[in-house]
Motif scaffolding. Sequence first.
Motif, PDB file in Angstrom:
ATOM      1  N   GLU A   1       0.845  -1.038  -0.319  1.00 29.78           N
ATOM      2  CA  GLU A   1      -0.054  -0.014   0.025  1.00 29.78           C
ATOM      3  C   GLU A   1       0.966   1.208   0.132  1.00 29.78           C
ATOM      4  O   GLU A   1       1.923   1.215   0.720  1.00 29.78           O
ATOM      5  CB  GLU A   1      -0.891   0.029   1.283  1.00 29.78           C
ATOM      6  CG  GLU A   1      -1.954  -1.236   1.431  1.00 29.78           C
ATOM      7  CD  GLU A   1      -1.294  -2.291   2.113  1.00 29.78           C
ATOM      8  OE1 GLU A   1      -1.992  -3.026   2.829  1.00 29.78           O
ATOM      9  OE2 GLU A   1       0.080  -2.069   2.440  1.00 29.78           O
TER      10      GLU A   1
ATOM     11  N   GLY B   1      -0.743   6.837   1.842  1.00 30.60           N
ATOM     12  CA  GLY B   1      -1.108   7.560   3.249  1.00 30.60           C
ATOM     13  C   GLY B   1      -0.447   8.597   3.672  1.00 30.60           C
ATOM     14  O   GLY B   1       0.374   9.049   2.974  1.00 30.60           O
TER      15      GLY B   1
ATOM     16  N   TRP C   1     -10.477  -3.385   0.901  1.00 32.27           N
ATOM     17  CA  TRP C   1      -9.890  -2.635   1.544  1.00 32.27           C
ATOM     18  C   TRP C   1     -10.581  -2.694   3.136  1.00 32.27           C
ATOM     19  O   TRP C   1     -11.644  -2.712   3.081  1.00 32.27           O
ATOM     20  CB  TRP C   1      -9.907  -0.968   1.274  1.00 32.27           C
ATOM     21  CG  TRP C   1      -9.221  -0.621   0.194  1.00 32.27           C
ATOM     22  CD1 TRP C   1      -9.512  -0.440  -1.312  1.00 32.27           C
ATOM     23  CD2 TRP C   1      -7.944  -0.248  -0.051  1.00 32.27           C
ATOM     24  NE1 TRP C   1      -8.400   0.041  -2.164  1.00 32.27           N
ATOM     25  CE2 TRP C   1      -7.344   0.004  -1.193  1.00 32.27           C
ATOM     26  CE3 TRP C   1      -6.708  -0.068   1.003  1.00 32.27           C
ATOM     27  CZ2 TRP C   1      -6.212   0.421  -1.672  1.00 32.27           C
ATOM     28  CZ3 TRP C   1      -5.563   0.382   0.593  1.00 32.27           C
ATOM     29  CH2 TRP C   1      -5.024   0.714  -0.716  1.00 32.27           C
TER      30      TRP C   1
ATOM     31  N   ARG D   1      -9.520  -1.391   7.218  1.00 27.58           N
ATOM     32  CA  ARG D   1      -9.091  -0.178   8.158  1.00 27.58           C
ATOM     33  C   ARG D   1      -8.913  -0.696   9.629  1.00 27.58           C
ATOM     34  O   ARG D   1      -9.895  -1.378  10.042  1.00 27.58           O
ATOM     35  CB  ARG D   1      -9.420   1.061   7.993  1.00 27.58           C
ATOM     36  CG  ARG D   1     -11.067   1.310   8.425  1.00 27.58           C
ATOM     37  CD  ARG D   1     -11.417   2.585   8.143  1.00 27.58           C
ATOM     38  NE  ARG D   1     -12.768   2.938   8.315  1.00 27.58           N
ATOM     39  CZ  ARG D   1     -13.449   4.118   8.246  1.00 27.58           C
ATOM     40  NH1 ARG D   1     -12.771   4.957   7.640  1.00 27.58           N
ATOM     41  NH2 ARG D   1     -14.619   4.395   8.681  1.00 27.58           N
TER      42      ARG D   1
ATOM     43  N   VAL E   1     -13.882  -1.893   4.795  1.00 28.37           N
ATOM     44  CA  VAL E   1     -14.200  -0.626   4.193  1.00 28.37           C
ATOM     45  C   VAL E   1     -14.892  -0.661   2.800  1.00 28.37           C
ATOM     46  O   VAL E   1     -16.040  -0.215   2.598  1.00 28.37           O
ATOM     47  CB  VAL E   1     -12.899   0.086   3.858  1.00 28.37           C
ATOM     48  CG1 VAL E   1     -13.148   1.625   3.210  1.00 28.37           C
ATOM     49  CG2 VAL E   1     -12.299   0.541   5.247  1.00 28.37           C
TER      50      VAL E   1
ATOM     51  N   ASP F   1     -11.866   8.847  10.056  1.00 29.18           N
ATOM     52  CA  ASP F   1     -11.252   7.907   9.137  1.00 29.18           C
ATOM     53  C   ASP F   1     -10.063   7.555   9.432  1.00 29.18           C
ATOM     54  O   ASP F   1      -9.251   7.068   8.655  1.00 29.18           O
ATOM     55  CB  ASP F   1     -11.618   8.675   7.699  1.00 29.18           C
ATOM     56  CG  ASP F   1     -13.083   8.807   7.446  1.00 29.18           C
ATOM     57  OD1 ASP F   1     -13.144   9.826   6.789  1.00 29.18           O
ATOM     58  OD2 ASP F   1     -13.633   7.829   7.536  1.00 29.18           O
TER      59      ASP F   1
ATOM     60  N   TYR G   1      -4.795   1.862   6.726  1.00 27.38           N
ATOM     61  CA  TYR G   1      -5.469   1.343   5.761  1.00 27.38           C
ATOM     62  C   TYR G   1      -4.854  -0.008   4.940  1.00 27.38           C
ATOM     63  O   TYR G   1      -3.722   0.004   4.673  1.00 27.38           O
ATOM     64  CB  TYR G   1      -5.981   2.024   4.761  1.00 27.38           C
ATOM     65  CG  TYR G   1      -6.994   3.004   5.138  1.00 27.38           C
ATOM     66  CD1 TYR G   1      -6.844   4.124   6.242  1.00 27.38           C
ATOM     67  CD2 TYR G   1      -8.258   2.802   4.774  1.00 27.38           C
ATOM     68  CE1 TYR G   1      -7.727   4.976   6.471  1.00 27.38           C
ATOM     69  CE2 TYR G   1      -9.507   3.696   5.297  1.00 27.38           C
ATOM     70  CZ  TYR G   1      -9.092   4.780   5.999  1.00 27.38           C
ATOM     71  OH  TYR G   1     -10.142   5.541   6.595  1.00 27.38           O
ATOM     72  N   TYR G   2      -5.384  -1.191   5.168  1.00 32.85           N
ATOM     73  CA  TYR G   2      -5.010  -2.246   4.439  1.00 32.85           C
ATOM     74  C   TYR G   2      -5.615  -2.617   3.230  1.00 32.85           C
ATOM     75  O   TYR G   2      -6.869  -2.827   3.069  1.00 32.85           O
ATOM     76  CB  TYR G   2      -5.058  -3.475   5.392  1.00 32.85           C
ATOM     77  CG  TYR G   2      -4.398  -3.480   6.843  1.00 32.85           C
ATOM     78  CD1 TYR G   2      -4.970  -3.044   8.092  1.00 32.85           C
ATOM     79  CD2 TYR G   2      -2.973  -3.825   6.840  1.00 32.85           C
ATOM     80  CE1 TYR G   2      -4.353  -3.045   9.087  1.00 32.85           C
ATOM     81  CE2 TYR G   2      -2.404  -3.847   7.969  1.00 32.85           C
ATOM     82  CZ  TYR G   2      -2.844  -3.388   9.452  1.00 32.85           C
ATOM     83  OH  TYR G   2      -2.475  -3.379  10.567  1.00 32.85           O
ATOM     84  N   CYS G   3      -4.965  -3.225   2.064  1.00 35.52           N
ATOM     85  CA  CYS G   3      -5.589  -3.699   1.020  1.00 35.52           C
ATOM     86  C   CYS G   3      -5.097  -5.492   1.441  1.00 35.52           C
ATOM     87  O   CYS G   3      -4.517  -5.927   1.875  1.00 35.52           O
ATOM     88  CB  CYS G   3      -4.831  -3.749  -0.275  1.00 35.52           C
ATOM     89  SG  CYS G   3      -3.515  -4.141  -0.455  1.00 35.52           S
TER      90      CYS G   3
ATOM     91  N   GLY H   1      -0.135  -2.245   5.275  1.00 34.18           N
ATOM     92  CA  GLY H   1      -0.840  -0.987   5.490  1.00 34.18           C
ATOM     93  C   GLY H   1      -0.072   0.482   5.417  1.00 34.18           C
ATOM     94  O   GLY H   1       0.979   0.349   5.096  1.00 34.18           O
TER      95      GLY H   1
END
Lengths: 111, 116
Positions: B6, B9, B36, B38, B48, B90, B94-96, B109
């Motif tokens: 990722e 950010g 995605w 989080r 997400v 928010d 954030y992870y894919c 992340g």
Amino acid sequence: QSGLTQPPSASGSPGQSVTISCTGTSSDVGGYNYVSWYQQHPGRAPKLIISEVSKRPSGVPDRFSGSKSGNTASLTVSGLQAEDEADYYCSSHAGNHTLGVFGGGTKLTVL
Amino acid sequence: QVQLVESGGGVVQPGRSLRLSCAASGFTFSDYAMHWARQAPGKGLEWVAVIWHDGGNKYYGDSVQGRFTISRDNSKNTLFLQMNSLRAEDTAVYYCAKGWRVVDSWGQGTLVTVSS
């Protein structure tokens, strides 16, 4: 999209077994055999340790096992080791036209 | 082996936008749905958004519906998350992640901080 219910904490001594529950509804846990469990150490990404209720991915020790009864899934860690101390999250598929749902997580402490 | 990386950010003011990317390798990207997820500081995991392998279907969490857009470029093995109208809540890593009913691989992340 209500979340699944997990106990916030669990503990056991080295060598013992501990079971973590994950309760949902007939729309998620009870309706599909797609419950997964993830292990997360501090500062690290989640790691899949159980998929499809009871399947262990390659490389995951057989000390980890999963099961399901009705709307409740369970993760059992046998022969606890210090390295098992981590957060554990359950997740369930909830239908083909929506996101899945997570449990709130359980912090496992090895005493 | 599967690798998900990722990027994108950072710190952003409330109401502004940010676009995250996830570069995938080690598997046939176009064969898999992608998520995605989080994790807010000290909190649990939250899905997400998800996009099907061909981009034909997308689903979002209630908390981001109408503000976030998931997309993918299968020719470049890349997943995206366009985040608009960002709010303090928010703020999260954030992870894919790869997969649909079984999500079996996660990136490391990228941290998004929404603050004035």
